[in-house]
Design an enzyme around this catalytic site. Structure first.
Site, PDB file in Angstrom:
ATOM      1  N   LYS A   1       0.840  -1.209   0.000  1.00  0.00           N
ATOM      2  CA  LYS A   1       0.000   0.000   0.000  1.00  0.00           C
ATOM      3  C   LYS A   1       0.871   1.254   0.000  1.00  0.00           C
ATOM      4  O   LYS A   1       0.645   2.185  -0.771  1.00  0.00           O
ATOM      5  CB  LYS A   1      -0.904   0.010   1.243  1.00  0.00           C
ATOM      6  CG  LYS A   1      -1.584   1.341   1.499  1.00  0.00           C
ATOM      7  CD  LYS A   1      -2.437   1.336   2.742  1.00  0.00           C
ATOM      8  CE  LYS A   1      -1.720   1.563   4.033  1.00  0.00           C
ATOM      9  NZ  LYS A   1      -1.494   2.965   4.452  1.00  0.00           N
ATOM     10  N   ASN A   2       1.861   1.282   0.883  1.00  0.00           N
ATOM     11  CA  ASN A   2       2.625   2.511   1.073  1.00  0.00           C
ATOM     12  C   ASN A   2       3.647   2.777  -0.027  1.00  0.00           C
ATOM     13  O   ASN A   2       4.285   3.835  -0.039  1.00  0.00           O
ATOM     14  CB  ASN A   2       3.286   2.513   2.457  1.00  0.00           C
ATOM     15  CG  ASN A   2       2.248   2.695   3.556  1.00  0.00           C
ATOM     16  OD1 ASN A   2       1.093   3.014   3.272  1.00  0.00           O
ATOM     17  ND2 ASN A   2       2.651   2.484   4.796  1.00  0.00           N
TER      18      ASN A   2
ATOM     19  N   CYS B   1      -5.152   8.362   9.644  1.00  0.00           N
ATOM     20  CA  CYS B   1      -5.341   7.607  10.889  1.00  0.00           C
ATOM     21  C   CYS B   1      -5.093   8.509  12.100  1.00  0.00           C
ATOM     22  O   CYS B   1      -4.219   9.377  12.070  1.00  0.00           O
ATOM     23  CB  CYS B   1      -4.367   6.439  10.955  1.00  0.00           C
ATOM     24  SG  CYS B   1      -4.811   5.050   9.927  1.00  0.00           S
TER      25      CYS B   1
ATOM     26  N   ARG C   1       0.647  14.738  13.393  1.00  0.00           N
ATOM     27  CA  ARG C   1       1.078  14.614  12.004  1.00  0.00           C
ATOM     28  C   ARG C   1       1.051  15.943  11.233  1.00  0.00           C
ATOM     29  O   ARG C   1       0.252  16.146  10.313  1.00  0.00           O
ATOM     30  CB  ARG C   1       0.254  13.537  11.287  1.00  0.00           C
ATOM     31  CG  ARG C   1       0.302  12.219  12.026  1.00  0.00           C
ATOM     32  CD  ARG C   1      -0.454  11.121  11.311  1.00  0.00           C
ATOM     33  NE  ARG C   1       0.307  10.521  10.232  1.00  0.00           N
ATOM     34  CZ  ARG C   1      -0.184   9.602   9.417  1.00  0.00           C
ATOM     35  NH1 ARG C   1      -1.419   9.217   9.523  1.00  0.00           N
ATOM     36  NH2 ARG C   1       0.577   9.078   8.475  1.00  0.00           N
TER      37      ARG C   1
ATOM     38  N   ASP D   1       4.707   0.713  11.902  1.00  0.00           N
ATOM     39  CA  ASP D   1       3.517   0.061  11.347  1.00  0.00           C
ATOM     40  C   ASP D   1       3.399  -1.415  11.772  1.00  0.00           C
ATOM     41  O   ASP D   1       2.408  -2.068  11.440  1.00  0.00           O
ATOM     42  CB  ASP D   1       3.506   0.160   9.813  1.00  0.00           C
ATOM     43  CG  ASP D   1       3.246   1.585   9.335  1.00  0.00           C
ATOM     44  OD1 ASP D   1       2.860   2.427  10.155  1.00  0.00           O
ATOM     45  OD2 ASP D   1       3.441   1.844   8.129  1.00  0.00           O
TER      46      ASP D   1
ATOM     47  N   ARG E   1      -8.610  -0.637   4.651  1.00  0.00           N
ATOM     48  CA  ARG E   1      -7.708   0.388   4.093  1.00  0.00           C
ATOM     49  C   ARG E   1      -6.360  -0.225   3.720  1.00  0.00           C
ATOM     50  O   ARG E   1      -5.689   0.281   2.826  1.00  0.00           O
ATOM     51  CB  ARG E   1      -7.460   1.497   5.122  1.00  0.00           C
ATOM     52  CG  ARG E   1      -8.677   2.327   5.417  1.00  0.00           C
ATOM     53  CD  ARG E   1      -8.321   3.465   6.328  1.00  0.00           C
ATOM     54  NE  ARG E   1      -7.345   4.342   5.685  1.00  0.00           N
ATOM     55  CZ  ARG E   1      -6.874   5.454   6.219  1.00  0.00           C
ATOM     56  NH1 ARG E   1      -7.287   5.826   7.406  1.00  0.00           N
ATOM     57  NH2 ARG E   1      -6.008   6.193   5.584  1.00  0.00           N
TER      58      ARG E   1
END
Ligand code: EPZ
Length: 430
Positions: free
Chosen positions: A22-23, A126, A131, A317, A409
């Site tokens: 995903k990232n 999230c 952030r 993560d 997600r």
């Protein structure tokens, strides 16, 4: 709202196909804004975040064609997606889209580099910390852009003639800001040097793709990245690298539930630090052809202390999942989170399953317990949710994980992948 029901106690045995990351997929997709030619990405995962970004890119003028779905015996499938942005039709990324996913903010780099201006809503994502976006603002300003905040939007404007290469040192390591600087500097005039850059494999994957598109980037994967600006980029074909977080998550699930699983289409070299921690906890892990074999013993988990750090350190993560594993360790383990200040939302939910965890600032002390008991739980972010699934696999009785949209997600067909290995996991709709 969908829920996931897990009946714990079964070991995991079989093959789990690992999806594209995903990232990595998200910044690669955003890179399609840099060229009027077609960028083709293989191994694009089917995830809610990817679908949302497709909508956001469509808003800027990217045409998307999806094909190449291929089924394999182990159940994996990978999509090939073609992105074509002949012209950028809108340089504004609106609040209602950007607020749903932080990574969509990263369009600011390509929009600014190609069109000379961008108006992008401040991001969401999230709930794992404040952030901020100061590093993006400073970094792009170093390339000559004027950066202003107005009404919840960042308005970025390049100097006449475009962005100008510069030397910039990030005061803090940021994956997203490194992605954005690489994309923006690729079309700047002159040479840009980024110091204290993020070294994550996803940064290297983006640099490889940009180079295939004609960029001149060297040093990705080290702390210093050099980008020689070019006047335009072309199309390319690139394969998204395997998801190291999904890989680590399933490895931890096997370590927790016990069993023998081969994680297919992934690479042990992507997650050295997490593999090392898992081995110290007692799991047997080896590289096999095209993947990784994990043997877990379930009942004999040794306590291991970890501290999250930027790559090549232990990934934030995987912190929640590793904490899930440590809840059943034979002794005391400590988990320290240094990247995000609010990434302990799973602690109180793991406690509902019987875990003993005490928080002291950024460190959690986990006193391993002999058994966990199933319970209804919910989580407020993607990795926290999956840590509850892992714990549920080893808990006695039934665990109901609410708010499954978080899992969707970032984990492609989670319940199917686990069920194929003998777990009792089902999605309950409504
Ligand atoms: C990426 O987020 C990942 N997201 C995150 O994965 C991951 O947790 C994170 O990197 C760290 O590895 C994607 O790749 C889509 P950062 P990113 O900028 O780029 C601070 C998941 O679960 N910071 O490296 O947003 C920030 O607050 C997700 O898949 C500033 O202070 O993370 C954090 O403390 C969640 N100012 C630290 O830097 C800024 O301008 C690292 O964040 C930017 C960041």
């Amino acid at each position: 709202m969908d829920r996931i029901r897990i009946v714990g106690g079964n070991a995991l045995n079989g093959i789990i196909p690992i999806s594209g990351a995903k990232n990595a997929a998200l910044p690669l997709m955003i890179a399609s804004l840099l060229t009027s030619d077609t960028l083709t990405l293989e191994n694009v995962p089917h995830l809610a975040d990817v679908e949302l970004l497709l909508r956001i890119l469509g808003n800027h003028g990217v045409d998307v064609a999806v094909n190449g779905r291929r089924e394999r015996q182990s159940g994996s499938y990978a999509r090939t997606v073609h992105f074509t942005c002949r012209t950028i039709v809108d340089t504004t990324a609106p609040y209602d889209l950007v607020s749903k996913m932080r990574a969509s903010f990263w369009v600011i780099g390509p929009l600014l580099a190609r069109e000379g201006k961008a108006r992008v809503s401040l991001p969401g994502g999230c709930a794992i910390g404040t952030r901020p976006v100061d590093l993006f603002i400073e970094g792009l300003a170093a390339l000559g852009a004027t950066m202003e905040i107005d009404g919840g939007y960042i308005e970025a404007t390049a100097p006449k003639g475009g962005l100008i290469g510069a030397s910039y040192t990030f005061p803090k390591v940021s994956v997203g800001a490194t992605h954005v600087m690489m994309m923006a500097a690729s079309l700047a005039r002159g040479v840009t040097t980024i110091h204290n850059a993020a070294r994550e494999p996803e940064v290297v994957d983006l640099a490889n793709c940009l180079n295939a598109m004609g960029a001149k980037i060297s040093g990705a994967g080290t702390q210093t990245i050099t980008i020689e600006g070019v006047t335009s980029l072309s199309g390319a074909r690139h394969r998204v690298l395997p998801d190291r977080i999904e890989t680590g998550t399933y490895a931890m699930a096997v370590a927790m539930a016990g069993g023998d699983v081969t994680l297919e289409d992934t690479d042990i070299a992507l997650l050295d630090t997490a593999i090392e921690a898992l081995r110290r906890s007692g799991a047997e892990i080896s590289a096999v052809d095209g993947g990784i074999r994990v043997i877990g013993h379930g009942d004999a988990i040794r306590p291991v202390d970890i501290v999250t750090e930027p790559f090549p350190g232990f990934p934030t993560d995987l912190q929640a999942q590793f904490m899930g594993l440590m809840t059943r360790a034979q002794g005391v383990a400590h988990v320290t989170e240094t990247i995000f200040e609010n990434r302990f939302m799973h602690v109180q939910e793991l406690a509902r399953l019987g875990a003993k965890i005490t928080l002291n600032g950024q460190t959690a002390r986990i006193d391993g317990v002999q058994r966990l008991r199933g319970a209804p739980v919910m989580a407020t972010d993607l990795r926290a949710s999956v840590s509850l699934v892992i714990a549920g696999l080893a808990a006695e009785g039934e665990t109901l994980v609410n708010r499954v949209y978080h899992l969707d997600r970032g984990f492609e067909r989670l319940e199917e992948k686990l069920t194929r290995c003998g777990a009792i996991v089902e999605r309950i709709s409504g």
